[in-house]
Design a protein around this motif. Structure first.
Motif, mmCIF file in Angstrom:
data_model
loop_
_atom_site.group_PDB
_atom_site.id
_atom_site.type_symbol
_atom_site.label_atom_id
_atom_site.label_comp_id
_atom_site.label_asym_id
_atom_site.label_seq_id
_atom_site.Cartn_x
_atom_site.Cartn_y
_atom_site.Cartn_z
ATOM 1 N N GLU A 15 0.842 -1.200 0.000
ATOM 2 C CA GLU A 15 0.000 0.000 0.000
ATOM 3 C C GLU A 15 0.871 1.240 0.000
ATOM 4 O OE1 GLU A 15 -3.131 0.002 3.034
ATOM 5 O OE2 GLU A 15 -2.725 -2.140 3.309
ATOM 6 N N ASN A 16 0.329 2.297 -0.589
ATOM 7 C CA ASN A 16 0.939 3.620 -0.502
ATOM 8 C C ASN A 16 0.234 4.388 0.604
ATOM 9 O OD1 ASN A 16 2.751 3.656 -3.000
ATOM 10 N ND2 ASN A 16 0.776 3.093 -3.897
ATOM 11 N N LEU A 17 1.016 4.778 1.624
ATOM 12 C CA LEU A 17 0.437 5.463 2.778
ATOM 13 C C LEU A 17 1.187 6.764 3.065
ATOM 14 C CD1 LEU A 17 0.066 2.546 5.381
ATOM 15 C CD2 LEU A 17 -1.725 3.495 3.921
ATOM 16 N N SER A 18 0.460 7.723 3.612
ATOM 17 C CA SER A 18 1.131 8.935 4.082
ATOM 18 C C SER A 18 1.875 8.605 5.368
ATOM 19 C CB SER A 18 0.115 10.050 4.345
ATOM 20 O OG SER A 18 -0.689 9.718 5.465
ATOM 21 N N PHE A 19 2.904 9.372 5.657
ATOM 22 C CA PHE A 19 3.625 9.183 6.908
ATOM 23 C C PHE A 19 2.704 9.451 8.092
ATOM 24 C CE2 PHE A 19 7.142 10.157 3.932
ATOM 25 C CZ PHE A 19 7.873 8.986 4.099
ATOM 26 N N GLU A 20 1.766 10.376 7.921
ATOM 27 C CA GLU A 20 0.805 10.665 8.984
ATOM 28 C C GLU A 20 -0.015 9.419 9.314
ATOM 29 O OE1 GLU A 20 -2.977 13.634 9.975
ATOM 30 O OE2 GLU A 20 -2.158 13.528 7.932
ATOM 31 N N THR A 21 -0.505 8.744 8.278
ATOM 32 C CA THR A 21 -1.301 7.534 8.494
ATOM 33 C C THR A 21 -0.465 6.432 9.130
ATOM 34 O OG1 THR A 21 -2.735 8.039 6.614
ATOM 35 C CG2 THR A 21 -2.688 5.763 7.354
ATOM 36 N N PHE A 22 0.746 6.239 8.622
ATOM 37 C CA PHE A 22 1.609 5.190 9.167
ATOM 38 C C PHE A 22 1.926 5.450 10.633
ATOM 39 C CE2 PHE A 22 5.926 3.756 10.221
ATOM 40 C CZ PHE A 22 5.721 2.379 10.138
ATOM 41 N N PHE A 23 2.293 6.687 10.964
ATOM 42 C CA PHE A 23 2.624 7.029 12.348
ATOM 43 C C PHE A 23 1.409 6.856 13.262
ATOM 44 C CE2 PHE A 23 6.793 9.546 12.660
ATOM 45 C CZ PHE A 23 7.351 8.842 11.606
ATOM 46 N N THR A 24 0.241 7.263 12.777
ATOM 47 C CA THR A 24 -0.971 7.168 13.582
ATOM 48 C C THR A 24 -1.354 5.716 13.844
ATOM 49 O OG1 THR A 24 -1.797 9.283 12.725
ATOM 50 C CG2 THR A 24 -3.416 7.792 13.703
ATOM 51 N N GLU A 25 -1.335 4.893 12.805
ATOM 52 C CA GLU A 25 -1.688 3.478 12.950
ATOM 53 C C GLU A 25 -0.694 2.751 13.851
ATOM 54 O OE1 GLU A 25 -4.322 1.823 12.075
ATOM 55 O OE2 GLU A 25 -5.255 3.539 11.080
ATOM 56 N N THR A 26 0.590 3.091 13.709
ATOM 57 C CA THR A 26 1.610 2.455 14.540
ATOM 58 C C THR A 26 1.448 2.848 15.998
ATOM 59 O OG1 THR A 26 3.149 2.435 12.664
ATOM 60 C CG2 THR A 26 4.090 2.109 14.844
ATOM 61 N N ALA A 27 1.172 4.123 16.242
ATOM 62 C CA ALA A 27 0.956 4.591 17.620
ATOM 63 C C ALA A 27 -0.220 3.858 18.267
ATOM 64 C CB ALA A 27 0.712 6.094 17.626
ATOM 65 N N LYS A 28 -1.297 3.649 17.497
ATOM 66 C CA LYS A 28 -2.450 2.915 18.021
ATOM 67 C C LYS A 28 -2.061 1.488 18.401
ATOM 68 C CE LYS A 28 -6.034 5.416 15.427
ATOM 69 N NZ LYS A 28 -7.049 5.275 14.338
ATOM 70 N N SER A 29 -1.287 0.834 17.541
ATOM 71 C CA SER A 29 -0.877 -0.553 17.800
ATOM 72 C C SER A 29 0.053 -0.652 18.998
ATOM 73 C CB SER A 29 -0.203 -1.143 16.558
ATOM 74 O OG SER A 29 -1.122 -1.318 15.511
ATOM 75 N N LEU A 30 0.815 0.409 19.240
ATOM 76 C CA LEU A 30 1.754 0.429 20.369
ATOM 77 C C LEU A 30 1.137 1.009 21.636
ATOM 78 C CD1 LEU A 30 4.947 1.675 18.469
ATOM 79 C CD2 LEU A 30 4.524 -0.646 19.310
ATOM 80 N N ASN A 31 -0.129 1.414 21.536
ATOM 81 C CA ASN A 31 -0.860 1.989 22.684
ATOM 82 C C ASN A 31 -0.195 3.264 23.216
ATOM 83 O OD1 ASN A 31 -2.835 -0.153 22.787
ATOM 84 N ND2 ASN A 31 -1.221 -1.448 23.660
ATOM 85 N N VAL A 32 0.246 4.110 22.301
ATOM 86 C CA VAL A 32 0.815 5.405 22.680
ATOM 87 C C VAL A 32 0.101 6.498 21.893
ATOM 88 C CG1 VAL A 32 3.075 4.426 23.257
ATOM 89 C CG2 VAL A 32 2.649 5.235 20.925
ATOM 90 N N LYS A 33 0.344 7.732 22.284
ATOM 91 C CA LYS A 33 -0.304 8.850 21.621
ATOM 92 C C LYS A 33 0.305 9.090 20.238
ATOM 93 C CE LYS A 33 -1.522 11.344 25.869
ATOM 94 N NZ LYS A 33 -1.332 12.610 26.634
ATOM 95 N N PRO A 34 -0.511 9.275 19.220
ATOM 96 C CA PRO A 34 0.003 9.571 17.880
ATOM 97 C C PRO A 34 0.475 11.013 17.783
ATOM 98 C CG PRO A 34 -2.383 9.646 17.865
ATOM 99 C CD PRO A 34 -1.986 9.184 19.240
#
Length: 337
Positions: free
Chosen positions: A243-262
């Motif tokens: 997939e082609n993703l924005s860095f904003e989307t990648f950072f946000t999704e990763t933060a959710k998976s890590l249970n931290v604030k995006p």
């Protein structure tokens, strides 16, 4: 016998796991003995018998810039996965990047030819592909490389390495090239691999950028490499992007998976422009290593979108959704804490 260069890296270690699972005779190159523990650690994620699988590998200490060492590694080899590379975006590392990525690949190609290796798979990068002025136009394997672009030193040397592989095909070597996007995989939380994103996001980051690029799961990279090598396909290159993703989307999704604030603040172009100039000044005056080059700052705000339909059609391949990959890698990161 199969030879894997860069056996202790992200791609190499996961590839070796799959090769040992299939009971294939495999030899792998390493440069420093301490890095072998990383491979064992990766194996331990996916098997309760990691040591047994690891011990199936015939390890050879060698450097791809050292031809006598490589001669020993190539004995009785029938196919090669060339995963070894030096990843850096620091402009002052250009000579070292050329030596390892271009000269090293030339050595691998030459030895494949002299040892009558049946097929070579080279792991390149989407950074070695050309780009379009129109950010909405999909980049394909046929997009022309423009040497006049402000390409990163890493991109230049990966493109140069590809030329060495194509030269080998003209001399009779069967080869395939894969161009992965940002590879999401576990076990390498430091350095230049994607793992440092997970570590950085977990520790907390305030800023995101609006740039966009391609991402792919490590197992998709490994599976396509294995399938291409087992197929009659030769002398072709393939973009590997789920997939082609924005860095904003990648950072946000990763933060959710890590249970931290995006991250909540956008790093504007002017801010990145100031940041890379200060980074350059710090390097010039204090001798500190570069952490943000002009090209890296530009890519953070650039929109580049990739078309992976060629590999999908060639192998009838379906990529893992990136959200799934982010979650899987995040869980392994949290396990390692």
């Amino acid at each position: 016998m199969i030879l894997v260069t860069g056996g202790t890296g992200l791609v190499g270690s996961h590839l070796l796991f799959k090769l040992t699972e299939s009971h294939t005779a495999v030899r792998a190159i390493y440069r420093r003995e301490k890095t072998l523990e990383r491979v064992k650690h990766v194996f331990s994620y996916f098997s309760d018998d990691a040591d047994t699988l690891f011990n199936k590998i015939e390890w050879v200490e060698a450097d791809i810039t050292n031809i006598p060492q490589l001669q020993h590694a190539f004995k009785d080899i029938t196919s090669v996965y060339h995963c070894a590379a030096f990843v850096s975006f620091e402009p002052d590392k250009y000579k070292l990047l050329r030596k390892i990525n271009i000269e090293g690949t030339a050595n691998i190609v030459n030895l494949c030819l002299s040892h009558n290796v049946k097929k070579l798979c080279y792991v390149s990068s989407i950074s070695a592909l050309g780009h379009y002025a129109n950010p909405e136009k999909l980049i394909t394997e046929k997009t022309d490389w423009n040497p006049e672009d402000d390409n990163s030193v890493y991109a230049i040397t990966k493109y140069g390495a590809e030329l060495e592989v194509w030269r080998g095909t003209q001399e009779g070597l069967d080869a395939v090239i894969v161009n992965p996007g940002i590879i999401l995989g576990a076990g390498y939380w430091h350095g230049a691999s994607s793992g440092h994103f997970f570590k950085r996001i977990y520790k907390g980051t305030k800023y995101y950028t609006k740039g966009m690029t391609g991402y792919v799961d490590i197992w998709d990279v490994v599976q396509t490499m294995l399938q291409l090598m087992a197929s009659p396909i030769k002398n072709e290159s393939f973009i590997l992007v789920s997939e082609n993703l924005s860095f904003e989307t990648f950072f946000t999704e990763t933060a959710k998976s890590l249970n931290v604030k995006p991250p909540k603040k956008e790093a504007k172009p002017w801010l990145l422009g100031m940041a890379w100039r200060l980074d350059w000044l710090s390097h010039l005056i204090l001798g500190k290593r570069r952490s943000l080059s002009k090209q890296t700052a530009t890519s953070a705000i650039s929109v580049t979108v990739y078309d992976a339909s060629k590999i999908k059609d060639a192998l009838n391949f379906q990529f893992k959704p990136i959200k799934t990959s982010i979650n899987e890698v995040s869980q392994l990161f949290l396990k390692d804490l």
